[in-house]
Design a protein around this motif. Structure first.
Motif, mmCIF file in Angstrom:
data_model
loop_
_atom_site.group_PDB
_atom_site.id
_atom_site.type_symbol
_atom_site.label_atom_id
_atom_site.label_comp_id
_atom_site.label_asym_id
_atom_site.label_seq_id
_atom_site.Cartn_x
_atom_site.Cartn_y
_atom_site.Cartn_z
ATOM 1 N N LEU A 241 14.392 -56.735 38.663
ATOM 2 C CA LEU A 241 13.711 -57.145 38.190
ATOM 3 C C LEU A 241 13.039 -56.316 38.893
ATOM 4 N N ARG A 242 11.454 -55.205 37.617
ATOM 5 C CA ARG A 242 11.139 -53.744 37.937
ATOM 6 C C ARG A 242 9.600 -54.562 37.116
ATOM 7 N N PRO A 243 8.301 -53.853 37.029
ATOM 8 C CA PRO A 243 7.600 -53.751 36.338
ATOM 9 C C PRO A 243 7.705 -52.861 34.781
ATOM 10 N N TYR A 244 7.321 -53.287 33.706
ATOM 11 C CA TYR A 244 8.073 -52.765 32.938
ATOM 12 C C TYR A 244 6.088 -52.412 31.613
ATOM 13 N N LEU A 245 5.770 -51.498 30.542
ATOM 14 C CA LEU A 245 5.122 -51.299 29.756
ATOM 15 C C LEU A 245 5.642 -51.191 28.426
ATOM 16 N N ARG A 246 4.167 -52.206 27.977
ATOM 17 C CA ARG A 246 4.625 -52.667 26.790
ATOM 18 C C ARG A 246 2.989 -52.079 25.673
ATOM 19 N N CYS A 247 3.972 -52.335 24.267
ATOM 20 C CA CYS A 247 2.899 -51.643 23.923
ATOM 21 C C CYS A 247 0.760 -52.529 24.029
ATOM 22 N N ALA A 248 1.088 -53.381 23.975
ATOM 23 C CA ALA A 248 0.006 -53.976 25.243
ATOM 24 C C ALA A 248 -0.365 -53.926 25.580
ATOM 25 N N ASN A 249 0.204 -52.597 26.917
ATOM 26 C CA ASN A 249 -0.486 -52.099 28.065
ATOM 27 C C ASN A 249 -1.241 -50.803 27.488
ATOM 28 N N VAL A 250 -0.414 -50.413 25.983
ATOM 29 C CA VAL A 250 -0.931 -49.010 26.563
ATOM 30 C C VAL A 250 -2.286 -48.674 24.801
ATOM 31 N N GLN A 251 -3.490 -48.239 25.135
ATOM 32 C CA GLN A 251 -4.819 -48.342 24.801
ATOM 33 C C GLN A 251 -4.575 -46.777 24.768
ATOM 34 N N TRP A 252 -5.921 -46.782 23.125
ATOM 35 C CA TRP A 252 -5.769 -45.513 23.404
ATOM 36 C C TRP A 252 -6.047 -44.338 24.613
ATOM 37 N N ASP A 253 -5.479 -43.554 25.077
ATOM 38 C CA ASP A 253 -6.700 -42.484 26.413
ATOM 39 C C ASP A 253 -6.351 -43.108 27.669
ATOM 40 N N GLU A 254 -5.517 -44.715 27.882
ATOM 41 C CA GLU A 254 -6.048 -45.623 29.390
ATOM 42 C C GLU A 254 -4.531 -46.555 28.580
ATOM 43 N N ILE A 255 -3.661 -46.721 30.055
ATOM 44 C CA ILE A 255 -3.243 -47.788 30.410
ATOM 45 C C ILE A 255 -3.270 -48.638 31.300
ATOM 46 N N GLU A 256 -3.619 -49.780 30.526
ATOM 47 C CA GLU A 256 -3.596 -50.647 31.143
ATOM 48 C C GLU A 256 -2.464 -51.581 31.875
ATOM 49 N N THR A 257 -2.557 -51.769 33.666
ATOM 50 C CA THR A 257 -1.142 -53.059 34.065
ATOM 51 C C THR A 257 -2.075 -53.774 34.829
ATOM 52 N N ALA A 258 -2.636 -54.547 34.579
ATOM 53 C CA ALA A 258 -3.589 -55.750 35.425
ATOM 54 C C ALA A 258 -2.215 -57.186 35.064
ATOM 55 N N ASP A 259 -1.740 -56.717 34.022
ATOM 56 C CA ASP A 259 -0.347 -57.970 33.181
ATOM 57 C C ASP A 259 0.972 -57.234 32.706
ATOM 58 N N LEU A 260 1.185 -56.675 34.259
ATOM 59 C CA LEU A 260 2.627 -56.354 33.926
ATOM 60 C C LEU A 260 3.515 -57.170 34.021
ATOM 61 N N LEU A 261 4.201 -57.831 33.137
ATOM 62 C CA LEU A 261 5.530 -58.170 33.217
ATOM 63 C C LEU A 261 6.956 -57.712 33.686
ATOM 64 N N GLU A 262 7.533 -58.708 34.084
ATOM 65 C CA GLU A 262 8.973 -57.876 35.127
ATOM 66 C C GLU A 262 10.876 -57.938 33.838
ATOM 67 N N MET A 263 11.213 -57.267 33.962
ATOM 68 C CA MET A 263 12.285 -56.859 33.584
ATOM 69 C C MET A 263 13.870 -56.661 33.798
ATOM 70 N N ASP A 264 14.711 -57.129 34.504
ATOM 71 C CA ASP A 264 15.857 -56.238 34.336
ATOM 72 C C ASP A 264 16.423 -55.327 34.370
ATOM 73 N N PHE A 265 16.074 -53.786 35.345
ATOM 74 C CA PHE A 265 16.872 -52.429 35.310
ATOM 75 C C PHE A 265 17.682 -52.168 36.281
ATOM 76 N N PRO A 266 19.210 -52.753 35.978
ATOM 77 C CA PRO A 266 20.230 -52.162 37.216
ATOM 78 C C PRO A 266 20.223 -50.888 37.497
ATOM 79 N N PRO A 267 21.242 -50.756 38.277
ATOM 80 C CA PRO A 267 20.484 -48.989 39.039
ATOM 81 C C PRO A 267 21.195 -47.543 38.078
ATOM 82 N N ASP A 268 22.024 -48.737 36.899
ATOM 83 C CA ASP A 268 22.502 -47.126 36.566
ATOM 84 C C ASP A 268 21.564 -47.068 35.751
ATOM 85 N N GLU A 269 20.823 -48.035 35.079
ATOM 86 C CA GLU A 269 19.774 -47.408 33.882
ATOM 87 C C GLU A 269 18.604 -46.977 34.011
#
Length: 420
Positions: A241-269
């Motif tokens: 499991l690793r944190p990832y960005l989604r559309c809600a995190n990307v605002q104009w000229d600003e990336i919000e990281t207060a509410d990051l979610l996690e997804m499974d990213f195996p080493p080969d990905e």
């Protein structure tokens, strides 16, 4: 003698009843929860429905002097006094008052006071989703002074809130002008408006001419453009499991990281989806396709979801230059026009890669970007001041209403004239 009494003693609470709205070939304007704000009715995104679109008994005609209270959803408990005839939507309660008992203007302010709002929030939070039933609304306790005092309080609040609202509107207008100036400045920059010398047609109808030495190239010729990983229920679990960005995190000229979610990213990905500092992130879908910001490397290891494009330079061209090109194009509705729709829902990979923009020499890109960034920083500081003023004014407005409708200060000797 002032006293605290339940709302049902001074108002009839109705829902989905009453005289139906008049028939109209153009459709009936329907008030919804989103049209209620700070005790006022706004006509932004006003819904017009034909008679055959809805049962008339669920859209009763609201008369002047009645009060509409939102009964469910994110706006539960918001209310506004009706100042002209409207048809009301199903999510609202219609309060009809007895003029001999309570002034409808005073009641509208009383419902906005913190005391009543706290009661509403408590009652509506008992359900899985915010919801206020008629019985609970009827039990809300109000401070009710004599009718003459109610009218004086309402006159006082009409005058004072109008002054505050006027300043709030001016601040909102200043913010709009500031944002417009930012886009205008970026437009002039990306077309090389200040560059002297021979110009040529860019081939882009929305841009016009550019300096003769500038390239006009597709995004995919100068940058890698890739989509992130598709999210599904199984991938929300796993041993990597690793944190990832989604559309809600990307605002104009600003990336919000207060509410990051996690997804499974195996080493080969991980090499494919891991972000680097300087990557340009662009929303494919969500509420604002084309919205973009550059990842600043605030978190050492982070990835991105499929609803986002990741753009990375193939050579020396700057993602920051491309950001300003995308900003101008989105604000000028270039993507919406190409999508042949007034409301585009996606900016797909197939649409983004062939988009053509002007590119000067890299040194020129760097100089212009630095100038735009410096101006943007000044705009950002001014915008924050204006937003802070709006926040303080809104708090002042709320405190004034609460104090007046709970007897915390005496406005019975106020000489404010009745509201027009």
């Amino acid at each position: 003698m002032s006293r605290r009494i339940p709302l049902k003693r001074v108002a009839q609470i109705r829902y989905g009843l009453g005289q139906p709205p008049p028939l109209s070939d153009d459709g009936i304007p329907i008030l919804r929860a989103t049209n209620i704000a700070r005790g006022k009715i706004t006509e932004n995104s006003l819904l017009r429905a034909k008679v055959e679109d809805l049962p008339l008994e669920r859209a009763p005609l609201l008369q002047e002097g009645e009060i509409l209270v939102v009964r469910s959803g994110a706006y539960t408990g918001d209310s506004a006094r009706i100042t002209r005839e409207w048809a009301g939507s199903a999510p609202g309660y219609d309060l009809r008052v007895t003029p001999q008992t309570i002034d409808s203007r005073y009641l509208a302010y009383a419902l906005l006071g913190t005391s009543v709002q706290d009661q509403i929030n408590l009652a509506s939070s008992r359900a899985a989703q915010p919801h206020l039933n008629a019985e609970e609304l009827g039990e809300m306790q109000l401070w009710v002074p004599p009718l003459g005092d109610q009218q004086r309080i309402a006159n006082f609040l009409d005058a004072e809130t109008a002054r505050i609202d006027h300043v709030l509107e001016r601040r909102a207008r200043q913010i709009l002008l500031l944002d417009g100036a930012c886009v205008s400045r970026a437009y002039d920059a990306v077309r090389g408006g200040s560059v002297q010398g021979v110009r040529k047609e860019s081939g882009l109808s929305w841009l016009g001419t550019v300096p003769d030495s500038w390239r006009v190239a597709a995004v995919s010729h100068l940058f890698e453009v890739e989509l992130g990983k598709m999210l599904n229920q199984e991938r929300a679990r796993g041993s990597h499991l690793r944190p990832y960005l989604r559309c809600a995190n990307v605002q104009w000229d600003e990336i919000e990281t207060a509410d990051l979610l996690e997804m499974d990213f195996p080493p080969d990905e991980q090499p494919r989806y891991r972000l680097r500092k300087g990557d340009l992130m662009v929303c494919e879908g969500g509420s604002w396709p084309g919205r973009a910001a550059i990842w600043g490397g605030e978190i050492a290891e982070i990835y991105y979801q499929k609803a986002l494009h990741r753009i990375r330079p193939r050579g020396g061209d700057l993602t920051r230059w491309l950001y300003y090109c995308l900003l101008v194009a989105e604000k000028m509705r270039v993507f919406a026009v190409q999508g042949n729709s007034s409301t585009i829902t996606h900016l797909t990979l197939e649409q983004l890669r062939p988009q053509r923009f002007p590119f000067p020499e890299i040194d020129t890109q760097r100089r212009i970007v630095m100038e735009l960034d410096q101006a943007a920083e000044k705009d950002r500081a001014l915008r924050q001041k204006l937003l802070k003023q709006q926040e303080l004014l809104a708090e002042r407005r709320q405190a004034l209403i609460t104090a007046a409708v709970t007897g915390q200060f005496d406005v019975t000797t106020c000489s404010c004239p009745p509201a027009a």
